[in-house]
Design a protein around this motif. Structure first.
Motif, PDB file in Angstrom:
ATOM      1  N   VAL A 226       0.847  -1.409  -0.087  1.00  0.00           N
ATOM      2  CA  VAL A 226       0.057  -0.163   0.113  1.00  0.00           C
ATOM      3  C   VAL A 226       0.862   1.262   0.107  1.00  0.00           C
ATOM      4  O   VAL A 226       1.714   1.264   0.838  1.00  0.00           O
ATOM      5  CB  VAL A 226      -0.862   0.155   1.215  1.00  0.00           C
TER       6      VAL A 226
ATOM      7  N   GLY B  55      -2.408   1.420   8.564  1.00  0.00           N
ATOM      8  CA  GLY B  55      -2.608   0.552   9.788  1.00  0.00           C
ATOM      9  C   GLY B  55      -3.765   0.926  10.744  1.00  0.00           C
ATOM     10  O   GLY B  55      -4.078   0.339  11.829  1.00  0.00           O
ATOM     11  N   GLY B  56      -4.300   2.118  10.440  1.00  0.00           N
ATOM     12  CA  GLY B  56      -5.353   2.717  11.424  1.00  0.00           C
ATOM     13  C   GLY B  56      -6.918   2.210  10.983  1.00  0.00           C
ATOM     14  O   GLY B  56      -7.019   1.374  10.025  1.00  0.00           O
ATOM     15  N   SER B  57      -7.813   2.557  11.771  1.00  0.00           N
ATOM     16  CA  SER B  57      -9.389   2.343  11.821  1.00  0.00           C
ATOM     17  C   SER B  57     -10.094   4.007  11.456  1.00  0.00           C
ATOM     18  O   SER B  57      -9.684   4.530  12.332  1.00  0.00           O
ATOM     19  CB  SER B  57      -9.754   1.825  12.870  1.00  0.00           C
ATOM     20  N   HIS B  58     -10.694   3.929  10.187  1.00  0.00           N
ATOM     21  CA  HIS B  58     -11.201   5.133  10.008  1.00  0.00           C
ATOM     22  C   HIS B  58     -12.803   5.227   9.799  1.00  0.00           C
ATOM     23  O   HIS B  58     -13.261   4.268   9.450  1.00  0.00           O
ATOM     24  CB  HIS B  58     -10.605   5.450   8.454  1.00  0.00           C
TER      25      HIS B  58
ATOM     26  N   ASP C 201      -0.425  -5.794   7.782  1.00  0.00           N
ATOM     27  CA  ASP C 201      -1.157  -4.898   8.468  1.00  0.00           C
ATOM     28  C   ASP C 201      -2.392  -4.267   7.766  1.00  0.00           C
ATOM     29  O   ASP C 201      -2.395  -4.441   6.404  1.00  0.00           O
ATOM     30  CB  ASP C 201      -0.170  -3.634   8.658  1.00  0.00           C
ATOM     31  N   ALA C 202      -3.495  -4.282   8.466  1.00  0.00           N
ATOM     32  CA  ALA C 202      -4.479  -3.720   7.879  1.00  0.00           C
ATOM     33  C   ALA C 202      -4.982  -2.425   8.212  1.00  0.00           C
ATOM     34  O   ALA C 202      -4.928  -1.908   9.314  1.00  0.00           O
ATOM     35  CB  ALA C 202      -5.725  -4.666   8.406  1.00  0.00           C
ATOM     36  N   THR C 203      -5.621  -1.842   7.267  1.00  0.00           N
ATOM     37  CA  THR C 203      -6.016  -0.286   7.273  1.00  0.00           C
ATOM     38  C   THR C 203      -7.349  -0.468   6.860  1.00  0.00           C
ATOM     39  O   THR C 203      -7.830  -0.925   6.103  1.00  0.00           O
ATOM     40  CB  THR C 203      -5.193   0.614   6.407  1.00  0.00           C
ATOM     41  N   ILE C 204      -8.374   0.204   7.959  1.00  0.00           N
ATOM     42  CA  ILE C 204      -9.845  -0.036   7.789  1.00  0.00           C
ATOM     43  C   ILE C 204     -10.675   0.992   7.799  1.00  0.00           C
ATOM     44  O   ILE C 204     -10.212   2.105   8.182  1.00  0.00           O
ATOM     45  CB  ILE C 204     -10.297  -1.035   9.305  1.00  0.00           C
TER      46      ILE C 204
ATOM     47  N   ILE D 294      -7.823  -2.847   3.995  1.00  0.00           N
ATOM     48  CA  ILE D 294      -6.949  -2.910   3.011  1.00  0.00           C
ATOM     49  C   ILE D 294      -5.644  -3.498   3.826  1.00  0.00           C
ATOM     50  O   ILE D 294      -5.087  -3.226   4.829  1.00  0.00           O
ATOM     51  CB  ILE D 294      -6.468  -1.598   2.577  1.00  0.00           C
TER      52      ILE D 294
END
Lengths: 301, 301
Positions: free
Chosen positions: A20, B23-26, A100-103, A93
C-alpha cells in the motif's frame, strides 16, 4: 439455540494488496467478503463450538442482500428484519508486505422506530435458549435498546448476555442480564476501580453475572456466589479483534445450558476460546485445536 | 447518437476520510458511488455538452445492478449486456487533509465468448452516429475486440473513435477508425517518434484520423489532409484523470456531425474540454463555463 443480536450488521470487505502506497493506485490481488459485526463473530464462534445459532439484525439494500447470502453460505441461520436504509460496509486494506490492515468503516443506516418495533415483534422467544447482544447501536435506536431486549427476554424466561460499555452497561446490569465488557469500558462506566470490584458492582446493580476481559491479565467473572479470575494460558500473538466476541460466545453457550453455570469452568473455556481467536487472522474464526489443547490448562483463582 | 463502449465497466466508490493513517481504523465521512470506466466518462462529457449518448457495456451481479441504476439516475441511456461474472469496483480513499486519493482497483470479471457474441448481436447500429470505444479489455475478450467493432461499424456506415494503446492502437488504425491516444502510448506502439510523425503514421496505416494528447504541450490531430497542433490555453491544475476522455467525447461528437470535420476547430474544443475536465475533482465532469470561455482562445498551428 443461541440468538445473537447485531443491530449494526455490516458487509466486511477485505482487499489484499501487494504494497500500500498512500496516494498510489493499486491492483487488488484478492477480495474477501463476509457478514460482519460483533454479534456475527459471536454466532460464528458458537457455531464452530457446535451450538445452534440464529443471527438477528437489520438488513437493507443490495449490501444487505450480500450479508444475508453470505450468512446462508456460511451455514448460519438468520432472521433478518428489512430496513429502508442500505447496510453499511467496512473495507479492510491488507498490506501484503507485513499483513497490516487499514480499515474504513461506513456509518450504519438509520433505523426507524417502526423498523425497531418490527424487529422486536418477530423475536422467536420460544426457540431461544439465550440471547446474546453485542456491538454498537445504529442511529435512530433508543439508547436503552439492549435493556429493552433484556426485559422482554426475561418476560419469556430467556436470559440475555449483553456485551457493551458506558451507560448501556449499567442499564444492562439493572435489567438483570449477564453482562460482558472489557476493563477499559468497565472503568468508563463505573469510574476508577479494580476489575474484580467493578464486576462485583455490576452484580450488585442487578446483573445475573458479569464477565470482564482484562487483556493480557486474563478474565474476571462475578455472580452472587463470588468473584473469580482466570489467568491467560500463554503469550499468544495475532489478531485480537474478535477475541472478546469468542468470550461472549462461550458465556452465551454456558448460560444456554445452565442459567447458573460453574463460572470457574466457563472462565477456562472463555480464556481458551479468546486466545484461540487471536491465532486466526479473521474475526469470528477460532483455532479449534488450540482451544481444545488450552481449555484444560487455564488456571482460575 | 454517440454510442460509448466500456468493456470493463466499474462501480467507482469514493470514501472521504478525515486523515488516512496506514494501519489505522477510519470512520468514513462521506461516500459517493457512480458508474465508472473511461467510456462512461466519455458519455458523461458528451451528455454535458448536449449530445445524446448510449452507454454500452457488460454488467453482472449486484454491483452491475448498482452501475445500471446510477447510469439511469444520471440520465445516461444504457444498453447493457448481462454477464455471469460480478462487475468490478474501484475504491478511492480521499484524504481530507490534502485531497489526495489512494485507489484500489478490483480486477474485472471474465467475459465469455458467448457473452461477447451477445454484446455484438445487440449493437443498435441504425441508431448510432458514431461509436466511441475506450479503456482496457476485460479478461476473456479477444485482443482485437476493438478492431472487430470497428470493422462491424464500418459495415453499417458507422465511424468508430477508439482510445487505446499498444498493438490495439495500430490494429484500430488499420481497421479505419479515428484513433485517440496519448504521447506515451503512441511511442509504446510505434517506437521513438515525434507526436506529429506518429499521428501521421497512424493515418498512413489506415486511420481516418488520429488525435493524440501531449500533456502540457497540447494536442495533435492528423488526417489525410494534414497535421495540426493545438497549444494549451493556460496552466490548469487539478485532477487530470478524465481529461483524455473529455477529448474523446469532443472528437466523437465532431465525427458524429461530419465524418471529415475541420480538425483545427475540433482541436480547439478538445483542448478546452480537457482543460475544463482537469478543473473538476471527478473524472467525467467538466467545468462548462471554463470550457465555453477557453474554446475560442485555443491557438492551433
Amino acid at each position: 439455540m443461541i440468538g445473537t443480536v447485531t443491530l449494526n450488521l455490516a458487509l466486511d470487505v477485505t482487499y489484499e494488496v501487494d504494497q500500500v502506497v498512500l496516494g498510489g493506485s493499486h491492483r487488488v490481488d484478492a477480495i474477501r467478503q463476509r457478514a460482519g459485526g460483533k454479534g456475527v463473530n459471536v454466532a460464528r464462534v458458537a457455531s464452530t463450538l457446535g451450538h445452534q445459532v440464529l443471527v438477528l439484525g437489520f438488513v437493507g439494500g443490495v449490501t444487505g442482500e450480500l450479508v444475508a447470502e453470505e450468512l446462508f453460505d456460511a451455514g448460519l441461520t438468520a432472521l433478518l428484519t428489512p430496513i429502508a436504509g442500505e447496510t453499511r460496509r467496512t473495507v479492510a486494506i491488507v498490506n501484503g508486505a507485513d499483513g497490516d490492515a487499514t480499515i474504513f468503516n461506513e456509518a450504519g443506516p438509520s433505523v426507524t422506530s417502526d423498523e425497531w418495533r418490527a424487529f422486536l415483534d418477530r423475536m422467536p422467544w420460544g426457540r431461544l435458549g439465550v440471547l446474546a447482544c453485542s456491538g454498537s447501536l445504529p442511529p435512530g435506536l433508543p439508547a436503552d435498546a439492549y435493556a429493552e431486549l433484556a426485559v422482554r427476554a426475561r418476560h419469556h424466561d430467556v436470559l440475555t448476555v449483553i456485551d457493551t460499555g458506558g451507560d448501556a452497561l449499567t442499564a444492562a446490569a439493572k435489567a438483570g442480564a449477564v453482562v460482558r465488557s472489557n476493563a477499559a469500558e468497565l472503568r468508563d462506566a463505573l469510574g476508577d476501580t479494580t476489575v474484580e470490584e467493578g464486576a462485583r458492582q455490576l452484580v450488585q446493580l442487578g446483573a445475573t453475572a458479569a464477565v470482564i476481559t482484562d487483556g493480557s491479565r486474563g478474565m474476571v467473572a462475578a455472580s452472587h456466589k463470588g468473584v473469580w479470575r482466570a489467568l491467560p494460558v500463554e503469550k499468544v500473538s495475532g489478531n485480537p479483534t474478535g477475541a472478546g466476541d469468542a468470550c461472549t460466545a462461550v458465556v452465551a453457550a454456558a448460560v444456554a445450558e445452565a442459567p447458573e453455570p460453574d463460572w470457574t469452568v466457563v472462565l477456562k473455556s472463555a480464556v481458551a476460546a479468546s486466545a484461540a481467536a487471536v491465532l486466526t487472522p479473521v474475526a469470528g474464526d477460532i483455532d479449534l485445536g488450540a482451544y481444545r489443547r488450552w481449555q484444560p490448562q487455564v488456571a482460575v483463582n
